[in-house]
Design a protein around this motif. Structure first.
Motif, PDB file in Angstrom:
ATOM      1  N   LYS A  79     -19.112 -18.191 -19.963  1.00 27.63           N
ATOM      2  CA  LYS A  79     -19.430 -17.529 -19.028  1.00 27.63           C
ATOM      3  C   LYS A  79     -17.701 -18.091 -17.994  1.00 27.63           C
ATOM      4  N   TRP A  80     -17.030 -16.745 -17.860  1.00 23.55           N
ATOM      5  CA  TRP A  80     -15.681 -16.449 -17.523  1.00 23.55           C
ATOM      6  C   TRP A  80     -15.163 -15.052 -16.858  1.00 23.55           C
ATOM      7  N   VAL A  81     -14.687 -15.506 -15.699  1.00 16.07           N
ATOM      8  CA  VAL A  81     -14.137 -14.257 -14.921  1.00 16.07           C
ATOM      9  C   VAL A  81     -13.472 -13.539 -15.835  1.00 16.07           C
ATOM     10  N   LEU A  82     -13.602 -12.257 -15.490  1.00 17.84           N
ATOM     11  CA  LEU A  82     -13.284 -10.962 -16.199  1.00 17.84           C
ATOM     12  C   LEU A  82     -11.689 -10.671 -15.505  1.00 17.84           C
ATOM     13  N   ASP A  83     -11.524 -10.742 -14.323  1.00 22.76           N
ATOM     14  CA  ASP A  83     -11.037 -10.470 -13.349  1.00 22.76           C
ATOM     15  C   ASP A  83     -10.047 -11.339 -13.014  1.00 22.76           C
ATOM     16  N   PRO A  84      -8.929 -10.964 -13.068  1.00 22.90           N
ATOM     17  CA  PRO A  84      -7.683 -12.341 -11.938  1.00 22.90           C
ATOM     18  C   PRO A  84      -8.800 -12.802 -11.131  1.00 22.90           C
ATOM     19  N   TYR A  85      -8.867 -14.184 -11.442  1.00 21.86           N
ATOM     20  CA  TYR A  85      -9.142 -15.661 -10.518  1.00 21.86           C
ATOM     21  C   TYR A  85      -8.012 -15.671  -9.437  1.00 21.86           C
ATOM     22  N   TYR A  86      -7.887 -15.800  -8.242  1.00 17.18           N
ATOM     23  CA  TYR A  86      -6.964 -16.814  -7.257  1.00 17.18           C
ATOM     24  C   TYR A  86      -7.168 -18.222  -7.261  1.00 17.18           C
ATOM     25  N   VAL A  87      -6.725 -19.151  -7.510  1.00 17.59           N
ATOM     26  CA  VAL A  87      -7.133 -20.303  -6.258  1.00 17.59           C
ATOM     27  C   VAL A  87      -5.632 -21.196  -6.158  1.00 17.59           C
ATOM     28  N   GLY A  88      -4.891 -20.768  -4.975  1.00 21.48           N
ATOM     29  CA  GLY A  88      -4.178 -20.834  -4.031  1.00 21.48           C
ATOM     30  C   GLY A  88      -3.198 -20.610  -4.745  1.00 21.48           C
ATOM     31  N   ASN A  89      -2.203 -20.712  -6.049  1.00 21.23           N
ATOM     32  CA  ASN A  89      -0.935 -19.716  -6.737  1.00 21.23           C
ATOM     33  C   ASN A  89      -1.494 -19.927  -8.019  1.00 21.23           C
ATOM     34  N   ARG A  90      -2.453 -19.767  -8.461  1.00 21.96           N
ATOM     35  CA  ARG A  90      -2.877 -19.959 -10.168  1.00 21.96           C
ATOM     36  C   ARG A  90      -3.964 -18.998  -9.859  1.00 21.96           C
ATOM     37  N   SER A  91      -3.684 -18.394 -11.144  1.00 20.56           N
ATOM     38  CA  SER A  91      -4.260 -17.296 -11.572  1.00 20.56           C
ATOM     39  C   SER A  91      -5.340 -17.788 -12.690  1.00 20.56           C
ATOM     40  N   LEU A  92      -6.190 -17.407 -12.606  1.00 21.51           N
ATOM     41  CA  LEU A  92      -7.484 -17.407 -13.438  1.00 21.51           C
ATOM     42  C   LEU A  92      -7.805 -16.069 -14.410  1.00 21.51           C
ATOM     43  N   ASP A  93      -8.004 -16.053 -15.686  1.00 21.08           N
ATOM     44  CA  ASP A  93      -8.064 -14.872 -15.921  1.00 21.08           C
ATOM     45  C   ASP A  93      -8.767 -15.390 -17.336  1.00 21.08           C
ATOM     46  N   TYR A  94     -10.256 -15.204 -17.918  1.00 26.32           N
ATOM     47  CA  TYR A  94     -10.913 -14.988 -18.827  1.00 26.32           C
ATOM     48  C   TYR A  94     -10.657 -16.187 -18.688  1.00 26.32           C
ATOM     49  N   GLU A  95     -10.750 -17.764 -17.654  1.00 19.33           N
ATOM     50  CA  GLU A  95     -10.973 -18.731 -17.692  1.00 19.33           C
ATOM     51  C   GLU A  95     -12.756 -19.505 -17.165  1.00 19.33           C
ATOM     52  N   ASN A  96     -13.021 -20.577 -17.681  1.00 16.39           N
ATOM     53  CA  ASN A  96     -13.550 -21.253 -16.446  1.00 16.39           C
ATOM     54  C   ASN A  96     -13.333 -21.311 -14.824  1.00 16.39           C
ATOM     55  N   VAL A  97     -14.363 -21.336 -13.578  1.00 17.53           N
ATOM     56  CA  VAL A  97     -13.947 -21.467 -13.028  1.00 17.53           C
ATOM     57  C   VAL A  97     -14.831 -22.857 -12.255  1.00 17.53           C
ATOM     58  N   VAL A  98     -13.720 -24.095 -12.486  1.00 15.83           N
ATOM     59  CA  VAL A  98     -14.097 -24.965 -12.141  1.00 15.83           C
ATOM     60  C   VAL A  98     -12.453 -26.343 -11.143  1.00 15.83           C
ATOM     61  N   ILE A  99     -13.626 -25.652  -9.727  1.00 15.62           N
ATOM     62  CA  ILE A  99     -12.245 -26.692  -9.158  1.00 15.62           C
ATOM     63  C   ILE A  99     -12.413 -27.996  -8.197  1.00 15.62           C
ATOM     64  N   GLY A 100     -11.536 -28.987  -8.747  1.00 16.06           N
ATOM     65  CA  GLY A 100     -12.271 -29.868  -8.461  1.00 16.06           C
ATOM     66  C   GLY A 100     -12.827 -30.376  -9.271  1.00 16.06           C
ATOM     67  N   GLY A 101     -13.664 -32.270  -8.488  1.00 15.37           N
ATOM     68  CA  GLY A 101     -13.998 -33.135  -9.433  1.00 15.37           C
ATOM     69  C   GLY A 101     -14.120 -34.112  -9.642  1.00 15.37           C
ATOM     70  N   PRO A 102     -13.959 -34.977 -10.453  1.00 18.23           N
ATOM     71  CA  PRO A 102     -14.165 -36.520 -10.043  1.00 18.23           C
ATOM     72  C   PRO A 102     -12.347 -37.269  -9.760  1.00 18.23           C
ATOM     73  N   LYS A 103     -11.397 -37.444  -8.882  1.00 19.36           N
ATOM     74  CA  LYS A 103     -10.670 -38.176  -8.801  1.00 19.36           C
ATOM     75  C   LYS A 103      -9.983 -38.823 -10.610  1.00 19.36           C
ATOM     76  N   PRO A 104      -8.507 -38.417 -11.391  1.00 19.25           N
ATOM     77  CA  PRO A 104      -8.333 -38.633 -12.984  1.00 19.25           C
ATOM     78  C   PRO A 104      -8.039 -40.437 -12.507  1.00 19.25           C
ATOM     79  N   ASP A 105      -8.021 -41.100 -11.469  1.00 20.21           N
ATOM     80  CA  ASP A 105      -7.398 -42.042 -11.682  1.00 20.21           C
ATOM     81  C   ASP A 105      -9.521 -43.550 -11.545  1.00 20.21           C
ATOM     82  N   ASN A 106     -10.494 -42.658 -11.547  1.00 19.14           N
ATOM     83  CA  ASN A 106     -11.314 -42.707 -11.150  1.00 19.14           C
ATOM     84  C   ASN A 106     -12.930 -42.011 -11.305  1.00 19.14           C
ATOM     85  N   PRO A 107     -13.321 -41.771 -12.956  1.00 21.76           N
ATOM     86  CA  PRO A 107     -13.586 -40.723 -13.232  1.00 21.76           C
ATOM     87  C   PRO A 107     -14.762 -41.066 -12.774  1.00 21.76           C
ATOM     88  N   LYS A 108     -16.110 -42.408 -12.256  1.00 17.87           N
ATOM     89  CA  LYS A 108     -16.746 -42.831 -12.285  1.00 17.87           C
ATOM     90  C   LYS A 108     -16.497 -42.107 -10.518  1.00 17.87           C
TER      91      LYS A 108
END
Length: 540
Positions: A79-108
């Motif tokens: 599942k992707w977005v078909l039209d440009p999807y803005y996250v701040g100053n980033r444009s997601l196009d035909y990409e997954n929309v997952v914003i955030g998650g665990p901190k890279p230095d603490n994956p748990k």
């Protein structure tokens, strides 16, 4: 959440805003996450079929704890977005929309996702479910958060967002008994459907009994089991199915009369009919499991073919296959003496498509149900390849109409997410304000200038402003912009939840669009008011 849903309809959380009285009971304060330990998780395997987007100018974006059961079987990564999807100053196009998650230095650590993240992809990223087998979990809505880091887990790289957002969610840790999913009923139902149609195909020689049984049983299977439209309730789903079934039956009658009858009449090779016709009808009807995950083409338009990676190559391969099949069918039609009749038919079809393609202001859309209608007449000759092709096209027709309805063969550029109206001019909302800005010396306020509103040219009467991807301000000439329509002064921190205070400075992302009554035009490029107070113009 049914698998294989169209990307523009991917499921997201939707929770209504609290009243002012309810907002005082929020359990997420000052950006700190308080995880409940007494959650009463329901065993109901409910779903979240209703999408949400944060376009609202509410004063309070505070929300209570709301545990929401989720269930996903597999293939959420498709599942992707078909039209440009803005996250701040980033444009997601035909990409997954997952914003955030665990901190890279603490994956748990507890994974926190922006509320417009696709929930099933986020659950895979968090390790709650897997893309191969799916699973069950519970998403819990929490309050505003001020930073969403990027990390890569389980094949998904999330998008970072360094600013505040009014809604977010996480996934609760469940016991082994709570995380156990009920049996997925789609596969037993598929087996029942397949067995019924195979028996019918093997033991009937009637073209009408075979064709109409296949058509209606596969339509019900697609509409209720394998690829149902996104609807909030079963009653709405049944209503939608029958609203499409009646016109589809009329089209199917034409296909039956002029394509299936010549193909199936007098056919006694029951096993070959079952394998070639019925087998490939299943392959076409289950398009969301068969072709859709493999072919990187979501919409057959010039704009989308340029934007989606791999689409031009995939289209070239598909055209080579179609031309090869057409050459084979032309050979059989020539031997049978029917070629002149079919040449006249297809010349008329091509002429009609050319006329539709050159209509000013519209784009030609060849949906897969239309492709099936166009190609099925060429499969009417009784041959083994004809059996295979006709079964496949019938399945594609059933899937296209049942899942998406009779979408128009021509659509406006605006409906397809393109700028302009195709007339050399512009849809009124295709342009956006040309904004400049001045930051106050103490960096606590910023003044935006967009000049006189183009009321005579476009009929606009206001301006909408997204701050951190949420509409935080809108003004009309007869209200907020009365007496001075050329700009507005806004305070620092407008992108934060009402009343929330953070212990750090953070960037704020602004986008602007014209308003015409209740309609909103296209938002323009992103401008950043960074954490140091400097304004970086509309560059993204």
């Amino acid at each position: 959440m049914a698998p294989g849903q169209g990307s523009e309809n991917a499921p997201r959380l939707e929770v209504p805003p609290l009243t002012d009285d309810e907002a005082t009971d929020v359990e997420s304060q000052n950006g700190n996450l308080h995880v409940r330990s007494d959650s009463n998780v329901s065993d109901n395997d409910g779903t979240l079929p209703i999408p949400v987007w944060m376009r609202e100018s509410a004063k309070s974006f505070r929300y209570k704890w709301i545990p929401v059961p989720i269930r996903q079987s597999w293939r959420s990564l498709a599942k992707w977005v078909l039209d440009p999807y803005y996250v701040g100053n980033r444009s997601l196009d035909y990409e997954n929309v997952v914003i955030g998650g665990p901190k890279p230095d603490n994956p748990k650590a507890v994974p926190i996702y922006r509320a417009d993240s696709l929930i099933c992809q986020s659950a895979i990223h968090a390790g709650v479910i897997s893309n191969d087998k799916g699973g069950c979990g519970v998403a819990t809505l929490i309050g505003p958060q001020s930073e969403f880091p990027s990390s890569k887990h389980h094949g998904i790289k999330s998008t970072p967002f360094p600013a505040s957002f009014p809604r977010s969610y996480t996934f609760e840790k469940l016991s082994e008994s709570q995380a156990t999913c009920p049996t997925d009923s789609r596969w037993p139902l598929f087996a029942a459907t397949a067995v019924a149609l195979v028996i019918l195909s093997l033991f009937t020689t009637s073209p009408a009994a075979f064709f109409w049984s296949t058509f209606y049983i596969l339509t019900l299977h697609v509409g209720l089991v394998s690829d149902p439209p996104n609807q909030p309730s079963m009653l709405e789903l049944i209503s939608t199915l029958f609203s499409r079934l009646l016109p589809a039956s009329f089209v199917a009658f034409i296909l039956y009369r002029y394509c299936a009858v010549p193909q199936l009449t007098g056919l006694t090779a029951q096993l070959e009919k079952t394998i070639l016709y019925l087998g490939f009808a299943f392959i076409g009807a289950l398009n969301n499991y068969t072709f859709a995950p493999l072919i990187p083409i979501q919409r057959l338009t010039p704009h989308d073919l340029k934007a989606q990676p791999g689409a031009p190559l995939a289209l070239a391969i598909i055209l080579v296959i179609i031309i090869s099949v057409a050459i084979g069918q032309i050979h059989f039609l020539r031997i049978s003496g029917l070629l002149p009749r079919y040449l006249r038919l297809y010349i008329a079809m091509v002429a009609a498509l050319i006329i539709l393609a050159i209509i000013p202001g519209l784009r030609l859309r060849i949906h897969h149900y239309i492709l099936a209608i166009l190609l099925m007449p060429g499969t009417a000759l009784q041959t083994r390849p004809g059996l295979l092709y006709q079964g496949l096209l019938l399945g594609l027709f059933i899937n296209g109409v049942t899942r998406w309805g009779f979408a128009s063969v021509v659509q406006t550029p605006a409906a397809l997410g393109e700028a302009g109206d195709g007339l050399g001019g512009s849809w009124w909302g295709a342009t956006s304000p040309n904004v400049s800005a001045v930051v106050a010396p103490n960096t606590n306020h910023i003044r935006f200038f967009w000049g006189e509103l183009p009321r005579e040219k476009y009929g606009v009467d206001g301006v909408s402003i997204l701050v951190n991807d949420v509409e935080r301000w809108k003004g009309y000439v007869d209200n907020e912009l009365y007496g001075n329509e050329t700009g507005v002064t806004l305070p620092r921190g407008l992108g934060r939840a009402n009343g929330e205070e953070w212990n750090r400075q953070e960037p704020e992302f602004f986008r602007f669009a014209w308003l015409r009554g209740s309609e909103t035009g296209r938002y323009g490029k992103v401008g950043v008011w960074d954490e140091t107070g400097k304004w970086n113009g509309m560059h993204w």
